[in-house]
Design an enzyme around this catalytic site. Structure first.
Site, short mmCIF file in Angstrom:
data_model
loop_
_atom_site.label_atom_id
_atom_site.label_comp_id
_atom_site.label_asym_id
_atom_site.label_seq_id
_atom_site.Cartn_x
_atom_site.Cartn_y
_atom_site.Cartn_z
N ARG A 58 4.28 -3.54 -25.31
CA ARG A 58 4.80 -4.44 -24.48
C ARG A 58 4.62 -2.80 -22.61
NH1 ARG A 58 9.36 -7.23 -22.33
NH2 ARG A 58 8.71 -9.39 -20.76
N HIS A 64 2.95 -3.26 -19.59
CA HIS A 64 3.68 -3.76 -18.13
C HIS A 64 3.18 -2.33 -17.17
CE1 HIS A 64 6.63 -7.25 -18.62
NE2 HIS A 64 5.48 -7.43 -19.76
N ASP A 65 3.13 -1.59 -17.98
CA ASP A 65 2.34 0.01 -16.88
C ASP A 65 0.99 -0.52 -16.33
OD1 ASP A 65 2.26 2.45 -16.13
OD2 ASP A 65 1.41 3.33 -17.66
N SER A 84 4.03 4.25 -13.82
CA SER A 84 4.57 3.73 -13.42
C SER A 84 5.51 3.15 -13.61
CB SER A 84 4.28 2.92 -11.27
OG SER A 84 2.71 1.61 -12.94
N GLU A 139 9.98 0.04 -11.03
CA GLU A 139 9.21 -1.31 -11.67
C GLU A 139 10.20 -1.82 -12.73
OE1 GLU A 139 5.01 -0.33 -12.93
OE2 GLU A 139 5.17 0.75 -10.77
N ASN A 166 10.68 -7.17 -16.13
CA ASN A 166 11.16 -6.27 -16.81
C ASN A 166 12.83 -5.96 -17.56
OD1 ASN A 166 8.33 -5.46 -17.10
ND2 ASN A 166 9.25 -4.08 -15.38
N HIS A 220 1.96 -10.77 -29.22
CA HIS A 220 3.41 -11.90 -29.76
C HIS A 220 2.91 -12.04 -31.86
CE1 HIS A 220 3.79 -12.78 -25.34
NE2 HIS A 220 3.13 -11.72 -25.18
N THR A 221 2.37 -11.81 -31.54
CA THR A 221 2.35 -11.74 -33.53
C THR A 221 3.55 -10.45 -33.96
OG1 THR A 221 1.08 -11.55 -35.75
CG2 THR A 221 1.14 -9.70 -33.32
N ASP A 242 -1.07 -9.60 -37.48
CA ASP A 242 -1.52 -9.74 -37.65
C ASP A 242 -1.71 -11.04 -37.52
OD1 ASP A 242 0.46 -11.67 -38.31
OD2 ASP A 242 0.50 -11.88 -39.89
#
Ligand code: HEM
Length: 334
Positions: free
Chosen positions: A69, A73-74, A83, A95, A101, A200-201, A260
């Site tokens: 993640r 987000h970078d 950053s 950030e 965040n 999101h697995t 998966d």
């Protein structure tokens, strides 16, 4: 604990890295990324990152989700330029304070640890942005996902942008068309988006990000299925209408520590945890994204292939302003 500390120190480096004199600020062109970038200046970079990631993921599989993640987000804020890792200073709010965040993004200590190892072996050579890109790939592999070669040579930004982080990072409450356009602005299409959100697995979300969903259309999308109702009751215990904002639940309720394609099944069952997840399947404007969800649930190899390709594509978003190789990922060089 003792084993993990020991194993983190156990790697033996056979080749000394050469010190590269990097100009303090150079412009960045995506085509400058290559697989050989560190072949002379830090030939063991992959090994160093991998060793630390193995230790971290062995100690806690959540670390894999955190690094994946962080890289996302970078890259979504002015390109993959490290950053997101900058701490606030007297003159700059970074950030880390962005809505998506704050109280949410983690893993910064692990980044520091990997960076220390890199600096010890190859001082001033490897950027924090590349560290994140390699660590994100290793994270995925270590929890069972696909491998891909990571082109490297990114530079670290000299500043962060709170405003752009607030504007560009997608949120759980956004509808499908907004999400598609946010990816589109970064050069990523709807197929990239559906594949990448397959991240999101693994990992967890906090109650404040899924409260609207479980007290909203969850019952409708899961068609009042009794098994889904039982799952929903558990989610409501974790996430009451009031309070418990930071309580967490897995986004893939079956195999949250394994990379998966089971996440796509949760969407097909109408049990996506975030509104944004379920949009991929249930949105009335989402015929093509629903087809892609179906495809990745039916064909795990197709998901792995597209995920790898899309990660390279996302990782290739560079910051044209260029930058430097930071010595400490939290601060620009003085
Ligand atoms: C549609 C776009 C996306 C939205 C709206 C979204 C939103 C979210 C939210 C709200 C969370 C939970 C954060 C919290 O509650 O603290 C989360 C977690 C996570 N996201 Fe996404 N995300 C998106 C795409 C992606 C992509 C493209 C990646 C990686 C390439 C990614 C990787 C992750 C990971 C690994 C976690 C778990 C982190 C942890 O366990 O702490 N997400 N995401």
């Amino acid at each position: 604990m003792a084993t993990s500390v020991l194993c983190c120190r156990a790697f033996a480096l056979t080749m000394a890295c050469l010190l590269l004199a990097v100009p303090s600020l150079v412009a960045q062109d995506p085509s400058s990324l290559s697989l050989q970038y560190y072949s002379k200046t830090c030939p063991n970079v992959e090994h160093i990152v991998r060793t630390e990631m193995e230790c971290a993921v062995r100690a806690d599989t959540r670390n894999a989700a955190l690094m994946l993640r962080l890289h996302f987000h970078d890259c979504f804020v002015e390109g993959c330029d490290g950053s997101v890792l900058l701490d606030d200073t007297a003159t700059m709010i970074g950030e880390k304070q962005a809505d998506q965040n704050v109280n949410s993004l983690k893993g910064f200590e692990l980044v520091d640890k990997i960076k220390e190892k890199l600096e010890a072996e190859c001082p001033g050579a490897v950027s924090c942005a590349d560290l994140l890109a390699i660590a994100a790939r290793d994270a995925v592999v270590l929890v069972g996902g696909p491998y891909w070669d990571v082109p490297v040579g990114r530079l670290d930004a000299k500043k962060a942008s709170l405003d752009l982080a607030n504007r560009d990072i997608p949120t759980a409450q956004q509808g499908l068309l907004t999400l598609i356009s946010k990816f589109w602005e970064k050069g990523l299409d709807a197929t990239d988006m559906v594949a990448l959100v397959g991240s999101h697995t693994i990992g967890f979300a906090r109650c404040e990000n899924f409260r609207d969903r479980i007290y909203g259309d969850f019952e409708m999308t899961s068609k009042y299925n009794p098994a889904s109702q039982t799952y929903l009751s558990k989610l409501k215990e974790i996430c009451p209408l009031d309070g418990g904002d930071n309580n967490i639940s897995a986004m893939d309720s079956h195999t949250s520590a394994i990379f998966d394609n089971a996440y796509y099944e949760t969407l097909i069952k109408g049990e996506g945890l975030l509104n944004s997840d379920q949009e991929m399947w249930s949105s009335v404007v989402g015929y093509s994204t629903a087809d892609t969800v179906n495809k990745y649930w039916a064909d795990p190899a197709a998901f792995f292939k597209q995920f790898s390709d899309s990660m390279v594509k996302m990782g290739n978003i560079t910051n044209p302003a260029g930058g430097e190789v930071r010595k400490n990922c939290r601060f620009v060089n003085t």
